[in-house]
Design a protein around this motif. Structure first.
Motif, PDB file in Angstrom:
ATOM      1  N   ALA A  72     -27.510   2.116  -8.235  1.00 38.85           N
ATOM      2  CA  ALA A  72     -26.177   2.012  -8.835  1.00 38.85           C
ATOM      3  C   ALA A  72     -25.182   2.951  -8.159  1.00 38.85           C
ATOM      4  N   GLU A  73     -25.624   4.172  -7.801  1.00 39.40           N
ATOM      5  CA  GLU A  73     -24.718   5.126  -7.166  1.00 39.40           C
ATOM      6  C   GLU A  73     -24.216   4.602  -5.820  1.00 39.40           C
ATOM      7  N   ALA A  74     -25.100   3.979  -5.045  1.00 38.15           N
ATOM      8  CA  ALA A  74     -24.707   3.463  -3.733  1.00 38.15           C
ATOM      9  C   ALA A  74     -23.719   2.313  -3.882  1.00 38.15           C
ATOM     10  N   ARG A  75     -23.956   1.429  -4.850  1.00 37.52           N
ATOM     11  CA  ARG A  75     -23.025   0.319  -5.064  1.00 37.52           C
ATOM     12  C   ARG A  75     -21.648   0.836  -5.471  1.00 37.52           C
ATOM     13  N   LEU A  76     -21.649   1.793  -6.393  1.00 41.83           N
ATOM     14  CA  LEU A  76     -20.377   2.355  -6.850  1.00 41.83           C
ATOM     15  C   LEU A  76     -19.654   3.060  -5.710  1.00 41.83           C
ATOM     16  N   LEU A  77     -20.393   3.820  -4.912  1.00 44.57           N
ATOM     17  CA  LEU A  77     -19.778   4.510  -3.776  1.00 44.57           C
ATOM     18  C   LEU A  77     -19.183   3.529  -2.776  1.00 44.57           C
ATOM     19  N   LEU A  78     -19.903   2.455  -2.466  1.00 45.01           N
ATOM     20  CA  LEU A  78     -19.393   1.469  -1.511  1.00 45.01           C
ATOM     21  C   LEU A  78     -18.103   0.841  -2.031  1.00 45.01           C
ATOM     22  N   GLY A  79     -18.081   0.520  -3.323  1.00 46.43           N
ATOM     23  CA  GLY A  79     -16.859  -0.035  -3.897  1.00 46.43           C
ATOM     24  C   GLY A  79     -15.704   0.947  -3.860  1.00 46.43           C
ATOM     25  N   MET A  80     -15.984   2.210  -4.125  1.00 50.66           N
ATOM     26  CA  MET A  80     -14.934   3.231  -4.101  1.00 50.66           C
ATOM     27  C   MET A  80     -14.428   3.464  -2.684  1.00 50.66           C
TER      28      MET A  80
ATOM     29  N   ALA B 142     -14.409   1.216  -0.247  1.00 52.69           N
ATOM     30  CA  ALA B 142     -13.592   0.045   0.101  1.00 52.69           C
ATOM     31  C   ALA B 142     -12.215   0.138  -0.558  1.00 52.69           C
ATOM     32  N   LEU B 143     -12.191   0.539  -1.834  1.00 53.88           N
ATOM     33  CA  LEU B 143     -10.912   0.685  -2.538  1.00 53.88           C
ATOM     34  C   LEU B 143     -10.067   1.780  -1.896  1.00 53.88           C
ATOM     35  N   TRP B 144     -10.703   2.898  -1.566  1.00 48.93           N
ATOM     36  CA  TRP B 144     -10.021   4.024  -0.912  1.00 48.93           C
ATOM     37  C   TRP B 144      -9.381   3.562   0.398  1.00 48.93           C
ATOM     38  N   SER B 145     -10.124   2.784   1.181  1.00 50.10           N
ATOM     39  CA  SER B 145      -9.622   2.314   2.474  1.00 50.10           C
ATOM     40  C   SER B 145      -8.429   1.366   2.306  1.00 50.10           C
ATOM     41  N   LEU B 146      -8.528   0.418   1.364  1.00 48.71           N
ATOM     42  CA  LEU B 146      -7.456  -0.555   1.158  1.00 48.71           C
ATOM     43  C   LEU B 146      -6.195   0.115   0.619  1.00 48.71           C
TER      44      LEU B 146
ATOM     45  N   LEU C  14     -18.676   1.840  12.192  1.00 48.25           N
ATOM     46  CA  LEU C  14     -19.383   3.113  12.238  1.00 48.25           C
ATOM     47  C   LEU C  14     -20.042   3.422  10.896  1.00 48.25           C
ATOM     48  N   LEU C  15     -19.373   3.063   9.793  1.00 52.29           N
ATOM     49  CA  LEU C  15     -20.000   3.223   8.473  1.00 52.29           C
ATOM     50  C   LEU C  15     -21.277   2.396   8.388  1.00 52.29           C
ATOM     51  N   TYR C  16     -21.223   1.164   8.908  1.00 55.66           N
ATOM     52  CA  TYR C  16     -22.419   0.314   8.907  1.00 55.66           C
ATOM     53  C   TYR C  16     -23.550   0.975   9.697  1.00 55.66           C
ATOM     54  N   ALA C  17     -23.198   1.606  10.828  1.00 56.04           N
ATOM     55  CA  ALA C  17     -24.221   2.311  11.614  1.00 56.04           C
ATOM     56  C   ALA C  17     -24.788   3.478  10.816  1.00 56.04           C
TER      57      ALA C  17
ATOM     58  N   GLY D 151      -2.653  21.525   8.966  1.00 60.61           N
ATOM     59  CA  GLY D 151      -2.658  20.218   9.628  1.00 60.61           C
ATOM     60  C   GLY D 151      -3.848  19.370   9.278  1.00 60.61           C
ATOM     61  N   LEU D 152      -4.273  19.351   8.012  1.00 55.37           N
ATOM     62  CA  LEU D 152      -5.414  18.539   7.614  1.00 55.37           C
ATOM     63  C   LEU D 152      -4.949  17.171   7.123  1.00 55.37           C
ATOM     64  N   PRO D 153      -5.484  16.079   7.661  1.00 54.68           N
ATOM     65  CA  PRO D 153      -5.104  14.747   7.178  1.00 54.68           C
ATOM     66  C   PRO D 153      -5.764  14.433   5.841  1.00 54.68           C
ATOM     67  N   LEU D 154      -5.200  13.466   5.130  1.00 60.03           N
ATOM     68  CA  LEU D 154      -5.803  12.973   3.893  1.00 60.03           C
ATOM     69  C   LEU D 154      -6.785  11.872   4.264  1.00 60.03           C
ATOM     70  N   PRO D 155      -8.099  12.080   4.059  1.00 57.59           N
ATOM     71  CA  PRO D 155      -9.116  11.126   4.535  1.00 57.59           C
ATOM     72  C   PRO D 155      -8.845   9.696   4.091  1.00 57.59           C
ATOM     73  N   MET D 156      -8.952   8.765   5.049  1.00 54.23           N
ATOM     74  CA  MET D 156      -8.816   7.318   4.843  1.00 54.23           C
ATOM     75  C   MET D 156      -7.426   6.884   4.399  1.00 54.23           C
ATOM     76  N   ILE D 157      -6.470   7.809   4.398  1.00 53.53           N
ATOM     77  CA  ILE D 157      -5.099   7.476   4.020  1.00 53.53           C
ATOM     78  C   ILE D 157      -4.125   7.855   5.132  1.00 53.53           C
TER      79      ILE D 157
END
Length: 406
Positions: free
Chosen positions: A30-38, A40-44, A82-85, A352-358
């Motif tokens: 369940a944790e992995a599924r939730l993380l993957l969804g989060m 994907a949402l973070w990226s979009l 790269l995430l898939y790798a 100068g730190l970026p906001l990850p995935m944003i």
């Protein structure tokens, strides 16, 4: 209902009809599924926020309002590869790769001081044709991996190995500090420190290391005038609102303009010609102006939930190495996000730190999504899942184990 895969009656294993998945998705914890969804949402959401923050500058400077958005989308596709790798490759292989990759990354960081591209007084990029490489971003996941590999076996490795790798860490951080890039050096140092603390190293050693790191940071601020100016302008940005405090003042005005509910998506005015670096370091200010206090609070809750699930993954890991990798990956993604938000809101000096995935930037995307893939990998291995070795049907396995022999 059509079955999702074929089950072997003798072994109880399931063969997925989706060979592109390293492990059948229905078997993921369940944790992995939730993380993957989060993720994907973070990226979009990140793409949407970047599109809003960058369109005006892109239209004015590039003649194409979607210029940065299209480039980021291309990097996003590569980063998800790269995430898939990260999910597909065994964590032991990543740990073996971490040492050589970190050494190569350290050499690249050193090259930025010699042949690097200098922007705003800092040499952080290597230009290869149309591509800009920022080694300090790319080495972050390998720093997490090598830190986990070293500190998980701290009591069983020789003194020579300890000295060598501690020396490599020190040289890497020193070169990053020399660029100069105090923010990234501090983040990498904190990552290694927290990894060592989680591994159970003596408290006296951790306190001594923290003191030494603080002394180095103070020394760097004392030597580098621009860092000293950033600290003083952070303490009172309104004192020189048109000079050294301009970035922070405009960021605070953007955040304050958002009010409770925000101006609405795409309706930020500070991004038009007032807020500098609005698509990278200060992109949170644009988000806060458009989505207000409620949106900012939801983003913080999202990061809190991501951190909670990441720590749940760490607790479910079977080995100390896996646990330290999960802690490091979670700390990198959530911690860097919190630091970026703290800078934009005036809680920390401008860095100068970026906001990850944003934030805009291919190097940051590659680093962040590889880190996310490694965290997912920790979750899968913590649940006993391996590519090509599906989880056995536990009921059938228990029944077979209790059957009498002969």
């Amino acid at each position: 209902m059509r079955p999702r895969g074929r089950q072997d009656s003798n072994t109880g294993t399931t063969t997925s009809k989706r060979p592109w998945l390293p492990v059948p998705f229905e078997q993921w914890p369940a944790e992995a599924r939730l993380l993957l969804g989060m993720i994907a949402l973070w990226s979009l959401i990140g793409l949407a926020i970047l599109g809003s923050a960058s369109w005006w500058v892109a239209a004015r400077e590039m003649g194409d309002a979607t210029y940065y958005l299209k480039r980021q989308a291309i990097w996003m596709l590569a980063s998800w590869g790269l995430l898939y790798a990260g999910v597909s490759i065994n964590l032991r292989r990543w740990l073996r790769l971490a040492g050589p990759a970190l050494l190569v990354g350290t050499v690249l960081v050193a090259l930025t001081l010699v042949i690097g591209s200098t922007v705003n007084g800092a040499s952080r990029w290597l230009v290869i044709g149309p591509i800009q490489i920022q080694p300090t971003e790319l080495i972050k996941p390998f720093l997490v991996l090598q830190g986990a590999a070293l500190f998980s076996h701290w009591g069983r490795i020789s003194s020579d190995q300890k000295v060598i790798w501690l020396g490599v860490f020190a040289v890497t951080l020193g070169l990053i500090l020399k660029q100069p890039n105090l923010s990234t050096a501090s983040l990498c140092g904190i990552l290694l420190w927290l990894t060592a603390l989680a591994s159970g190293l003596p408290l006296w050693a951790m306190l001594g290391t923290a003191g030494a790191g603080l002394a180095v940071a103070i020394g760097s601020i004392s030597i580098n005038e621009y860092q000293r100016i950033r600290v003083t302008s952070f303490l009172d940005p309104w004192k020189d609102a048109q000079g050294d405090g301009y970035q922070l003042v405009q960021s605070l005005l953007a955040i304050g303009s958002g009010g409770l509910w925000g101006e609405g998506f795409g309706l930020s005015t500070q991004k038009l010609q007032y807020l500098p670096i609005q698509s990278t370091d200060f992109i949170f200010a644009v988000f806060a102006e458009e989505f207000g206090y409620v949106g900012s609070l939801l983003l913080l809750v999202f990061l809190l939930l991501f951190g909670f699930v990441g720590l749940r993954v760490a607790l479910s890991c079977r080995s100390n190495q896996q646990r330290l990798v999960a802690i490091g990956c979670t700390t990198l993604l959530v911690g860097q996000s919190i630091l970026n938000i703290a800078v934009a809101s005036g809680a920390m000096p401008t860095t100068g730190l970026p906001l990850p995935m944003i934030s805009y930037g291919g190097n940051s995307l590659l680093s962040s999504l590889l880190t996310a893939g490694l965290l997912l990998r920790c979750s899968l291995e913590g649940a006993g899942l391996e590519p090509g070795k599906p989880r056995r049907n536990r009921r059938l396995q228990a029944r077979q184990e209790t059957m009498p022999i002969g």
